[in-house]
Design an enzyme around this catalytic site. Sequence first.
Site, mmCIF file in Angstrom:
data_model
loop_
_atom_site.group_PDB
_atom_site.id
_atom_site.type_symbol
_atom_site.label_atom_id
_atom_site.label_comp_id
_atom_site.label_asym_id
_atom_site.label_seq_id
_atom_site.Cartn_x
_atom_site.Cartn_y
_atom_site.Cartn_z
ATOM 1 C CE LYS A 115 -23.451 -5.326 14.926
ATOM 2 N NZ LYS A 115 -24.087 -5.282 16.255
HETATM 3 P P1 NAD Z 1 -15.126 -1.941 21.658
HETATM 4 O O1 NAD Z 1 -14.384 -1.825 20.393
HETATM 5 O O2 NAD Z 1 -15.521 -0.706 22.381
HETATM 6 O O3 NAD Z 1 -14.288 -2.844 22.694
HETATM 7 C C1 NAD Z 1 -13.843 -4.138 22.396
HETATM 8 C C2 NAD Z 1 -12.937 -4.632 23.498
HETATM 9 O O4 NAD Z 1 -12.538 -5.969 23.205
HETATM 10 C C3 NAD Z 1 -11.641 -3.834 23.637
HETATM 11 O O5 NAD Z 1 -11.278 -3.762 25.009
HETATM 12 C C4 NAD Z 1 -10.638 -4.684 22.871
HETATM 13 O O6 NAD Z 1 -9.296 -4.467 23.304
HETATM 14 C C5 NAD Z 1 -11.129 -6.070 23.227
HETATM 15 N N1 NAD Z 1 -10.690 -7.079 22.267
HETATM 16 C C6 NAD Z 1 -10.592 -6.964 20.922
HETATM 17 N N2 NAD Z 1 -10.115 -8.101 20.399
HETATM 18 C C7 NAD Z 1 -9.921 -8.945 21.430
HETATM 19 C C8 NAD Z 1 -9.436 -10.278 21.522
HETATM 20 N N3 NAD Z 1 -9.038 -10.920 20.429
HETATM 21 N N4 NAD Z 1 -9.384 -10.852 22.757
HETATM 22 C C9 NAD Z 1 -9.790 -10.159 23.850
HETATM 23 N N5 NAD Z 1 -10.244 -8.906 23.820
HETATM 24 C C10 NAD Z 1 -10.306 -8.313 22.628
HETATM 25 O O7 NAD Z 1 -16.391 -2.848 21.331
HETATM 26 P P2 NAD Z 1 -17.784 -2.914 22.119
HETATM 27 O O8 NAD Z 1 -18.694 -1.914 21.524
HETATM 28 O O9 NAD Z 1 -17.540 -2.927 23.578
HETATM 29 O O10 NAD Z 1 -18.316 -4.350 21.645
HETATM 30 C C11 NAD Z 1 -17.905 -5.557 22.268
HETATM 31 C C12 NAD Z 1 -18.912 -6.649 21.963
HETATM 32 O O11 NAD Z 1 -20.200 -6.240 22.426
HETATM 33 C C13 NAD Z 1 -19.093 -6.972 20.479
HETATM 34 O O12 NAD Z 1 -19.425 -8.343 20.367
HETATM 35 C C14 NAD Z 1 -20.319 -6.150 20.091
HETATM 36 O O13 NAD Z 1 -20.998 -6.672 18.965
HETATM 37 C C15 NAD Z 1 -21.135 -6.316 21.371
HETATM 38 N N6 NAD Z 1 -22.169 -5.282 21.559
HETATM 39 C C16 NAD Z 1 -21.841 -3.960 21.572
HETATM 40 C C17 NAD Z 1 -22.852 -3.009 21.787
HETATM 41 C C18 NAD Z 1 -22.563 -1.539 21.900
HETATM 42 O O14 NAD Z 1 -23.491 -0.783 22.226
HETATM 43 N N7 NAD Z 1 -21.336 -1.090 21.689
HETATM 44 C C19 NAD Z 1 -24.183 -3.431 21.956
HETATM 45 C C20 NAD Z 1 -24.466 -4.802 21.962
HETATM 46 C C21 NAD Z 1 -23.449 -5.714 21.769
#
Ligand code: NAD
Length: 428
Positions: A115
């Site tokens: 990561k």
């Molecule tokens: P992103 O940046 O696209 O979206 C994050 C979302 O969370 C946004 O809507 C943001 O406004 C919201 N957010 C941020 N801080 C917040 C808070 N304090 N309270 C509530 N909402 C909040 O990120 P993403 O890629 O969707 O990732 C989200 C989660 O999923 C993370 O834990 C990431 O590690 C995990 N994840 C992502 C992927 C991927 O392919 N992008 C894959 C596996 C896991």
Amino acid sequence: MVLDTLMAPDFASSKAYETALAQFDRAVSFLDLPDGVVEFMRHPKREYTVYFPVQMDNGDIRVFTGYRVHHNIVLGPSKGGIRYSPHVTLDEVRALAMWMTWKCALVGLPYGGAKGGVVVDPTKLSLRENESLTRRFASELTPVINPHGDIPAPDMGTNSQTMAWIMDTYSMTMGYSVPAVVTGKPLNIGGSEGREEATGRGVIIIMEEALKRKGLYDKGAVRIVIQGFGNVGAHAARYAVENGFKVVGISDVSGGVYAAEGLDIPALYTFTRDGNLLSSYDHPGVEHLSNPELLEVDCDVLIPAALEGQITERNAGNVKASVIVEGANGPTTPIADEILRSRDVLVIPDVLANAGGVTVSYFEWVQDLQNFFWDEVEIMRQLKRILLKAYDRVAEYCETRKLDMRTAAQVYAIERVARATLTRGIYP
Ligand code: NAD
């Protein structure tokens, strides 16, 4: 605008590694492994910290901190996203890297876990500043990333454009195009069909399987709440609605919106993609909630898809959902896990629930290396096959070893990495 979060995010990120280690310790207690092998898997293989300058639009030079952690590479090159957030810490990156090792091992991908992250609020950067920061960070990462050693992807705060800049910077250094150095790229430069949507869709594929097995598969009646409306949350919501489910609540960093009859997800998707925050969404019949309230609202399925450390001892007793599907990494603390177990709430762990993203990243990498591209039908067919097989593995371990799903998933994954370590032998 007042930002409401369940807890200070830096508290959540600093606890992530504690959570990852506590989960690991619980899982290994069900295994009979040599102490040295356990110790080896408990630590990252290598950690890389960089401090790098970026010229801002006003002419100032600011120094940023970035990390890349390779947790384990026994099963193959390390794989894992890059996060841009002001709350990134080395401990958080360590936790996320460790979870990637178990996720890849569980799903059966030939990868280890990694990561990365930069301590920055990307919403405060202009496009040019974001590009400069990304290109400089990519350049700093050149010694530790490559298509056969470590392959980054998007995570919170980064997206396909970020990956395009990393791929281009790396390629300029090499002198030829290297699309396979990152996944989650735009389609026109070697990205894969279905990658953008893969994590969210995977979350819903896993949710559907869980509901079927629990005998709760009544699409029209199931009420879903999703925390986070970014890549994972928004695509999960869209896929759920496309498949006949009702999404009654969603949130972003500004707060949540709720409608008992179901939200208009396509309209909310357009609204947020136009750059608006949910706190400014105004629609008849739509109620505004804080993020903490959203997690406790009446629903059947709760999908945390934002940050780690959101379901804790403070609110686990108040969660109404009977199924939690972890779209985010590490959203549930170990004490909350215990509370939820005692309340018979089914928690589908992150390493299974959000594995769709890395699975299609794997497809993208394979396609880039072969220069042979698949269509979306094929991607979705293979994604479902791989995720459901992983679900079966976890369910079998739950059944035969009498374990909860998180522990079963981690036991399977840790066992797989441990066996491979012993088969390879300890060098020299
Ligand atoms: P992103 O940046 O696209 O979206 C994050 C979302 O969370 C946004 O809507 C943001 O406004 C919201 N957010 C941020 N801080 C917040 C808070 N304090 N309270 C509530 N909402 C909040 O990120 P993403 O890629 O969707 O990732 C989200 C989660 O999923 C993370 O834990 C990431 O590690 C995990 N994840 C992502 C992927 C991927 O392919 N992008 C894959 C596996 C896991």
